[in-house]
Scaffold this motif. Structure first.
Motif, mmCIF file in Angstrom:
data_model
loop_
_atom_site.group_PDB
_atom_site.id
_atom_site.type_symbol
_atom_site.label_atom_id
_atom_site.label_comp_id
_atom_site.label_asym_id
_atom_site.label_seq_id
_atom_site.Cartn_x
_atom_site.Cartn_y
_atom_site.Cartn_z
ATOM 1 N N ILE A 59 35.490 39.079 39.664
ATOM 2 C CA ILE A 59 34.333 38.178 39.551
ATOM 3 C C ILE A 59 33.372 38.693 38.480
ATOM 4 C CG2 ILE A 59 32.250 37.401 40.737
ATOM 5 C CD1 ILE A 59 33.940 37.145 43.272
ATOM 6 N N ALA A 60 33.129 40.006 38.475
ATOM 7 C CA ALA A 60 32.250 40.596 37.458
ATOM 8 C C ALA A 60 32.838 40.399 36.064
ATOM 9 C CB ALA A 60 32.040 42.083 37.740
ATOM 10 N N LEU A 61 34.170 40.532 35.954
ATOM 11 C CA LEU A 61 34.828 40.341 34.667
ATOM 12 C C LEU A 61 34.717 38.889 34.212
ATOM 13 C CD1 LEU A 61 36.504 41.808 32.510
ATOM 14 C CD2 LEU A 61 38.562 41.128 33.755
ATOM 15 N N ALA A 62 34.907 37.964 35.145
ATOM 16 C CA ALA A 62 34.777 36.535 34.815
ATOM 17 C C ALA A 62 33.355 36.207 34.390
ATOM 18 C CB ALA A 62 35.194 35.680 36.008
ATOM 19 N N ASP A 63 32.379 36.798 35.062
ATOM 20 C CA ASP A 63 30.975 36.574 34.699
ATOM 21 C C ASP A 63 30.701 37.058 33.276
ATOM 22 O OD1 ASP A 63 30.227 35.371 37.058
ATOM 23 O OD2 ASP A 63 29.572 37.229 38.012
ATOM 24 N N SER A 278 35.628 28.516 28.418
ATOM 25 C CA SER A 278 34.477 28.691 29.311
ATOM 26 C C SER A 278 34.704 27.960 30.625
ATOM 27 C CB SER A 278 33.201 28.182 28.635
ATOM 28 O OG SER A 278 32.918 28.911 27.464
ATOM 29 N N ALA A 279 35.227 26.735 30.549
ATOM 30 C CA ALA A 279 35.502 25.966 31.765
ATOM 31 C C ALA A 279 36.560 26.663 32.610
ATOM 32 C CB ALA A 279 35.954 24.564 31.399
ATOM 33 N N GLN A 280 37.572 27.211 31.954
ATOM 34 C CA GLN A 280 38.630 27.911 32.680
ATOM 35 C C GLN A 280 38.082 29.155 33.375
ATOM 36 O OE1 GLN A 280 42.071 28.910 30.283
ATOM 37 N NE2 GLN A 280 42.736 30.490 31.707
ATOM 38 N N GLN A 281 37.237 29.906 32.659
ATOM 39 C CA GLN A 281 36.657 31.114 33.249
ATOM 40 C C GLN A 281 35.735 30.766 34.419
ATOM 41 O OE1 GLN A 281 37.389 34.176 32.610
ATOM 42 N NE2 GLN A 281 38.660 33.893 30.791
ATOM 43 N N ALA A 283 35.965 28.115 36.358
ATOM 44 C CA ALA A 283 36.812 27.681 37.477
ATOM 45 C C ALA A 283 37.449 28.877 38.175
ATOM 46 C CB ALA A 283 37.886 26.732 36.970
ATOM 47 N N GLU A 284 37.896 29.840 37.390
ATOM 48 C CA GLU A 284 38.490 31.039 37.982
ATOM 49 C C GLU A 284 37.450 31.808 38.797
ATOM 50 O OE1 GLU A 284 40.682 35.239 36.648
ATOM 51 O OE2 GLU A 284 40.188 33.706 35.158
ATOM 52 N N ARG A 285 36.233 31.859 38.262
ATOM 53 C CA ARG A 285 35.163 32.558 38.975
ATOM 54 C C ARG A 285 34.865 31.884 40.319
ATOM 55 N NH1 ARG A 285 30.643 33.681 41.786
ATOM 56 N NH2 ARG A 285 29.344 35.298 40.861
ATOM 57 N N SER A 286 34.872 30.557 40.315
ATOM 58 C CA SER A 286 34.634 29.822 41.557
ATOM 59 C C SER A 286 35.734 30.081 42.569
ATOM 60 C CB SER A 286 34.533 28.323 41.265
ATOM 61 O OG SER A 286 33.431 28.036 40.432
ATOM 62 N N SER A 287 36.983 30.099 42.121
ATOM 63 C CA SER A 287 38.106 30.364 43.022
ATOM 64 C C SER A 287 38.020 31.764 43.611
ATOM 65 C CB SER A 287 39.429 30.201 42.271
ATOM 66 O OG SER A 287 39.583 28.879 41.801
ATOM 67 N N LEU A 288 37.671 32.735 42.773
ATOM 68 C CA LEU A 288 37.542 34.111 43.260
ATOM 69 C C LEU A 288 36.403 34.238 44.270
ATOM 70 C CD1 LEU A 288 38.015 35.995 39.858
ATOM 71 C CD2 LEU A 288 39.639 35.916 41.747
ATOM 72 N N ALA A 289 35.312 33.522 43.999
ATOM 73 C CA ALA A 289 34.171 33.566 44.923
ATOM 74 C C ALA A 289 34.533 32.973 46.276
ATOM 75 C CB ALA A 289 32.985 32.822 44.309
ATOM 76 N N ILE A 290 35.364 31.921 46.265
ATOM 77 C CA ILE A 290 35.810 31.317 47.532
ATOM 78 C C ILE A 290 36.655 32.316 48.330
ATOM 79 C CG2 ILE A 290 37.304 29.548 48.510
ATOM 80 C CD1 ILE A 290 36.403 27.696 46.243
ATOM 81 N N LEU A 291 37.554 33.016 47.634
ATOM 82 C CA LEU A 291 38.382 34.016 48.314
ATOM 83 C C LEU A 291 37.515 35.148 48.860
ATOM 84 C CD1 LEU A 291 41.401 34.301 45.843
ATOM 85 C CD2 LEU A 291 41.376 33.212 48.093
ATOM 86 N N GLN A 292 36.532 35.575 48.056
ATOM 87 C CA GLN A 292 35.629 36.635 48.517
ATOM 88 C C GLN A 292 34.833 36.189 49.737
ATOM 89 O OE1 GLN A 292 32.094 37.395 46.210
ATOM 90 N NE2 GLN A 292 32.376 39.617 46.364
#
Length: 333
Positions: A59-63, A278-281, A283-292
């Motif tokens: 998540i930090a990397l995606a941010d 940017s949109a891909q990153q 979206a990935e951040r949102s998915s990771l946040a949901i898992l977290q």
């Protein structure tokens, strides 16, 4: 058989200790119920925190990628605005030069030449534009201006055409200066002559700002505007020669439209790539946040039930403490 008893003072301290423990649990459960997050992740996951740590890292990397792409997108957007401004200047000067009559007067030629000089100076200023202290059109040499000052460029050109007595000689001298490595490439362009401004996008791709102040499209535009300025500034030119130079300047200005449009289009494609990354990153951040959240969220029903139970325990602890505080020897006599 010996009987172990607990004195009143000891009971008081034990009761106070239990009350503190119950209060701590009450506060923890209240926080979990209000935030929706478990207070002790390690306890909730029975010590298996590796996956949570991995998610936090990703998540930090995606941010960081999203933030970097935002900055890159801002740089490219500013470059696009500058190219649009340059195109507006080119179009306005082209119309003015091409509207010059065949048998122009000296005043008319000087007016157009002054407009050409002003446009030349403005375009140089545009190409030296900085965003956040970073030069846009100097390639990877973002710490310095892309071009020398307009006066320096025009003085070098005046020196190069000093011996020209006709239009053809002046045009050849200007062509030579812009093409000569000892001319424009060393004294005019000050940026990186090899590397373009390139920024990674975090998805394995990168965005390249191929619009550089020494690119043929912009160099040709600078030459066209400079010719217009030199038409009145070169003392060796007669009226007919000056007219010829201005007409040639107008032709070059008109022909610079397509290369400049292609540069804008190429830059637009890079902007699209940045936006997609940017949109891909994001979206990935949102998915990771949901898992977290799934791993660290507190069950609201279980938390509320536990909180109610702890509140009852705390009330009982207060009642017991109050009862102990009222005990006295006279009550047992």
């Amino acid at each position: 058989m010996a009987l172990t008893t607990t004195g009143d003072l000891s009971q008081h301290f034990l009761s106070a200790r239990r009350t503190v423990q119950v209060k701590d649990r009450l506060h923890r459960l209240s926080d979990e119920l209000s935030t929706g997050k478990v207070a002790d992740v390690a306890l909730a996951l029975h010590g298996e925190t590796t996956r949570v740590s991995h998610l936090e890292h990703r998540i930090a990397l995606a941010d960081s990628h999203v933030s970097a792409n935002r900055e890159t997108g801002g740089l490219f957007a500013q470059a696009q605005l500058v190219l649009g401004k340059i195109e507006d200047r080119r179009a306005a000067l082209t119309e003015q030069v091409l509207s010059l009559p065949a048998n122009s007067t000296r005043d008319q030629r000087e007016s157009v030449a002054a407009a050409a000089r002003e446009t030349f100076e403005s375009i140089v200023g545009d190409l030296n534009h900085r965003v956040g202290g970073k030069s846009l059109f100097a390639g990877e040499a973002t710490d310095r201006a892309a071009l020398a000052a307009p006066d320096v460029l025009l003085n070098d050109l005046l020196a190069a055409v000093a011996g020209a007595s006709g239009a053809d000689q002046l045009l050849d001298a200007v062509d030579a200066w812009f093409d000569d490595p000892a001319g424009f490439e060393s004294r005019g362009y000050l940026g990186d002559p090899a590397a373009y401004l390139n920024r990674p996008l975090g998805d394995g791709t990168s965005a390249t700002l191929s619009a550089r102040a020494d690119m043929p499209a912009l160099r040709g535009l600078l030459k066209a505007a400079a010719l217009g300025a030199l038409a009145a500034a070169s003392p060796g030119l007669g009226a007919r020669a000056a007219d010829a130079v201005l007409r040639h300047s107008g032709v070059l200005l008109a022909s610079a439209a397509q290369p400049l449009a292609l540069a804008q289009g190429s830059l637009g494609l890079q902007e699209d790539r940045i936006e997609q990354a940017s949109a891909q990153q994001a979206a990935e951040r949102s998915s990771l946040a949901i898992l977290q959240n799934e791993l660290t969220s507190a069950d609201p029903y279980a938390t509320a039930t536990a909180l109610q139970s702890v509140e009852i325990q705390l009330e009982m602890s207060f009642m017991l403490t109050a009862r102990l505080s009222r005990l006295s020897l006279s009550e047992h006599i």
